[in-house]
Design an enzyme around this catalytic site. Structure first.
Site, short mmCIF file in Angstrom:
data_model
loop_
_atom_site.label_atom_id
_atom_site.label_comp_id
_atom_site.label_asym_id
_atom_site.label_seq_id
_atom_site.Cartn_x
_atom_site.Cartn_y
_atom_site.Cartn_z
N SER A 121 2.75 -3.94 7.45
CA SER A 121 2.01 -2.75 7.85
C SER A 121 1.10 -2.32 6.71
O SER A 121 1.17 -2.84 5.60
CB SER A 121 2.96 -1.59 8.22
OG SER A 121 3.67 -1.14 7.07
N SER A 158 -0.84 2.71 -8.10
CA SER A 158 -1.24 3.95 -7.44
C SER A 158 -1.91 4.86 -8.45
O SER A 158 -1.55 4.86 -9.64
CB SER A 158 -0.02 4.65 -6.84
OG SER A 158 -0.34 5.98 -6.47
N TYR A 176 8.13 7.68 -8.25
CA TYR A 176 7.19 6.67 -7.77
C TYR A 176 6.01 6.53 -8.73
O TYR A 176 5.60 5.42 -9.10
CB TYR A 176 6.71 7.07 -6.38
CG TYR A 176 5.72 6.14 -5.73
CD1 TYR A 176 6.15 5.01 -5.03
CD2 TYR A 176 4.35 6.40 -5.78
CE1 TYR A 176 5.23 4.17 -4.41
CE2 TYR A 176 3.43 5.57 -5.17
CZ TYR A 176 3.88 4.46 -4.48
OH TYR A 176 2.97 3.62 -3.88
N LYS A 201 4.78 3.34 -10.96
CA LYS A 201 3.43 2.79 -10.87
C LYS A 201 2.79 2.67 -12.26
O LYS A 201 2.01 1.76 -12.51
CB LYS A 201 2.56 3.62 -9.93
CG LYS A 201 3.03 3.55 -8.46
CD LYS A 201 3.01 2.11 -7.97
CE LYS A 201 3.61 1.92 -6.62
NZ LYS A 201 3.52 0.52 -6.11
N THR A 249 -1.72 5.21 5.57
CA THR A 249 -0.78 4.14 5.89
C THR A 249 0.53 4.73 6.40
O THR A 249 0.81 5.92 6.16
CB THR A 249 -0.47 3.29 4.64
OG1 THR A 249 0.23 4.11 3.68
CG2 THR A 249 -1.75 2.75 4.03
#
Length: 314
Positions: free
Chosen positions: A50, A176, A202, A206, A235
């Protein structure tokens, strides 16, 4: 994250990371760069069922590449595979089931894939995880760190010998812009101290991925390494993990295709290979890895400790 870091990041994001920022950047793109025939080349993309991964897989399949989708859900991956084949007209698309948070399984998968394949031209580390409550794996590793950093590290390290069997191999890691808000915290790699924040964990991971890319480029000069920021894209992962951000920014978010554009450019173009290894890219151009005056630069000793600790955990 300081008020300055948050403010500077948001201003930069609104100017550059949105669909408007992409439209402005795209005016200078050479579209032929991403239309290169890559028939006969082998590509592995994690998280390809995806979002950015699926979009990148579709584009590469359209260019004739042999695509290996590495996904956690077999059902979703097989559905995405059929859609990619239908859209691209390329049936050379394959599914592999792997949970990157399970380090033992990553080692086993890399060995099996290397035993069964004679070459791998390009590895795209795209799969990511943002769990908003602190959870640990069966091996007592924080879930986000296990997937985003440790899984990426082990998979890449174990596939290096196979990559080196091909001509001009590449490794692309999807980072990111969140990493701009983080300084490498080598004392707390798994976010065990203080109040846990999924989005800050997160972002920290990154940052770790960008540093890994730079260090891999030094250690493996035969392979072209790069990391990249896809911008703020619409997304399934963003909708699920950051519903507030998605709701606020949804009209300004990039499409998955726009977000994946630089992934594809890095994976197939000659222009990407002409760039020095180890760089961080945004919209097909090398980008700074720190905001001005944000105090996010780590020391050489921090890097050394990070790599040492990562190797010990793995």
């Amino acid at each position: 994250m300081s008020i300055y870091q948050k403010t500077a990041f948001f201003i930069k994001g609104r100017m550059q990371f949105t669909n408007g920022g992409y439209a402005k950047s795209a005016k200078s793109f050479n579209e032929a760069d991403t239309k290169k025939d890559v028939t006969g080349q082998v590509f592995m993309i994690t998280g390809a069922n995806s979002g950015l991964g699926k979009s990148a897989a579709t584009s590469i399949a359209k260019n004739g590449g042999e695509v290996h989708m590495v996904c956690r859900s077999l059902d979703r991956a097989n559905k995405a595979k059929e859609e990619i084949i239908q859209e691209s007209g390329n049936s050379n698309v394959h599914v592999h089931m792997l949970d990157l948070s399970n380090t033992k399984s990553v080692y086993e998968f890399a060995k099996t894939f290397s035993d069964e394949h004679s070459t791998l031209n390009v590895l795209v580390n795209n799969a990511g995880c943002m769990v908003n409550e602190r959870q640990t794996t069966a091996a007592d590793i924080e879930m986000n760190f296990a997937t985003n950093t440790l899984g990426t590290y082990v998979l890449t390290e174990q596939l290096v010998p196979l990559l080196m069997k091909s001509t001009k191999p590449r490794v692309i890691t999807v980072s990111s812009g969140g990493m701009y808000t983080q300084k490498l915290n080598v004392k707390d790699l798994q976010s065990a101290n203080g109040t846990f924040s999924g989005d800050m964990a997160y972002a920290q991971q990154k940052r770790q991925q960008v540093i890994l890319t730079e260090e891999w480029a030094k250690l493996q000069p035969q392979i072209h390494f790069s990391s990249m920021h896809p911008g703020w894209a619409d997304t399934p992962a963003v909708r699920t993990s950051m519903p507030g951000f998605h709701s606020y920014m949804k009209d300004n978010l990039r499409t998955p295709e726009q977000g994946a554009d630089t992934i594809v450019w890095l994976a197939v173009s000659d222009a990407a290979l002409a760039q020095p290894s180890g760089q961080f890219f945004f919209d097909r151009k090398p980008a700074a890895t720190h905001l001005t005056l944000a105090w996010t630069r780590e020391t050489a000793e921090d890097r050394r400790l990070f790599l040492t600790k990562l190797s010990e955990i793995a």
